[in-house]
Design a protein around this motif. Structure first.
Motif, short mmCIF file in Angstrom:
data_model
loop_
_atom_site.label_atom_id
_atom_site.label_comp_id
_atom_site.label_asym_id
_atom_site.label_seq_id
_atom_site.Cartn_x
_atom_site.Cartn_y
_atom_site.Cartn_z
N PHE A 1 43.48 37.86 40.21
CA PHE A 1 42.12 37.42 39.92
C PHE A 1 41.45 38.31 38.88
O PHE A 1 41.81 39.48 38.72
CB PHE A 1 41.28 37.47 41.21
N ILE A 2 40.47 37.74 38.20
CA ILE A 2 39.56 38.51 37.36
C ILE A 2 38.17 38.37 37.99
O ILE A 2 37.70 37.25 38.24
CB ILE A 2 39.54 37.99 35.91
N TYR A 3 37.54 39.50 38.25
CA TYR A 3 36.20 39.53 38.82
C TYR A 3 35.20 39.70 37.69
O TYR A 3 35.34 40.63 36.88
CB TYR A 3 36.10 40.70 39.81
N ASP A 4 34.23 38.80 37.61
CA ASP A 4 33.21 38.90 36.56
C ASP A 4 32.06 39.76 37.08
O ASP A 4 31.33 39.35 37.99
CB ASP A 4 32.71 37.49 36.19
N VAL A 5 31.92 40.96 36.51
CA VAL A 5 30.89 41.89 37.01
C VAL A 5 29.47 41.41 36.68
O VAL A 5 28.51 41.93 37.25
CB VAL A 5 31.09 43.33 36.46
N ASP A 6 29.35 40.42 35.79
CA ASP A 6 28.02 39.90 35.45
C ASP A 6 27.59 38.75 36.36
O ASP A 6 26.42 38.36 36.34
CB ASP A 6 27.98 39.43 33.99
N THR A 7 28.53 38.19 37.13
CA THR A 7 28.17 37.08 38.02
C THR A 7 28.59 37.31 39.46
O THR A 7 28.15 36.58 40.36
CB THR A 7 28.84 35.76 37.56
N GLY A 8 29.45 38.29 39.70
CA GLY A 8 29.93 38.56 41.06
C GLY A 8 31.02 37.61 41.52
O GLY A 8 31.34 37.58 42.71
N THR A 9 31.60 36.86 40.59
CA THR A 9 32.53 35.79 40.96
C THR A 9 33.97 36.12 40.58
O THR A 9 34.25 36.61 39.49
CB THR A 9 32.12 34.48 40.25
#
Ligand code: ZN
Length: 219
Positions: free
Chosen positions: A197-205
């Protein structure tokens, strides 16, 4: 053996990204040593990732292995072998993330800076906003820093198609390293599943990375 806990944690992450609390922070009482949900997570050490919170992992659920980049290093493999064969985990989640510092340098550049190359010191200082102080000495270890493959970018750059691709490459390399390790079974009744997975630190997703696929280019 149930292999669907990863899906449940991805579902928890949707709630977390919407602002809900999915991790219980209180002492749960006496628990066994084996992770209750049979899960092992490999994630970056980045301060913006709180793995228990963003997956809704409860105390006792999972092993969490963290390092710079969430890279599947020799030591991460060591941990995963112990986790599976001695402590009965069978689902592995790899988590990289947007804005990762490992996108912003190369192994050669950092080594040159540490050894005292003035040009490397200057570049690293510009990239980080912190005066880079060389030791002016050489060292045998670490053998590698495992910076991500591809053209480097400024530290903490926002997501774009190129850096997402570079993150996906490294997730796939990690998945391949696990799936092809002779001591980690991926078929039969003792099989381990691996998802990246890649976690988007700007959206929490969390966003899942397809596998197999390309693992990188030096351009
Ligand atoms: Zn990172």
């Amino acid at each position: 053996m149930n292999h669907s806990n990863t899906d449940r944690y991805v579902g928890n992450n949707r709630q977390y990204a919407r602002g809900q609390s999915v991790h219980q922070p209180t002492y749960p009482g006496k628990q066994p040593i084996q992770p209750a949900q049979h899960v092992a997570v490999v994630a970056c050490m980045d301060a913006r990732l709180d793995v228990e919170d963003l997956l809704g992992l409860q105390t006792g659920d999972a092993h969490i292995i963290r390092n710079a980049g969430g890279v599947v290093t020799d030591d991460a493999i060591r941990c995963l072998i112990i986790s599976h064969h001695l402590l009965n985990t069978n689902e592995i989640m790899l988590i990289h993330h947007t804005r990762c510092g490992m996108l912003a340098f190369t192994d050669d550049l950092l080594k040159a800076g540490l050894e005292g190359d003035p040009a490397a010191e200057q570049l690293l200082g510009q990239a980080t906003g912190r005066a880079f102080k060389s030791s002016g000495t050489c060292a045998a270890t670490p053998a590698a820093f495992h910076a991500f493959r591809g053209p480097i970018e400024p530290l903490d750059a926002p997501r774009n198609a190129q850096n997402i691709e570079r993150l996906a490459w490294d997730v796939r390399r990690g998945m391949s390293a696990i799936l092809n390790h002779p001591w980690i079974p991926t078929t039969g009744p003792d099989a381990v599943t691996v998802r990246g997975f890649i976690y988007d630190v700007d959206t929490g997703t969390l966003e899942e990375v397809s596998y197999p696929g390309p693992m990188g280019s030096i351009r």
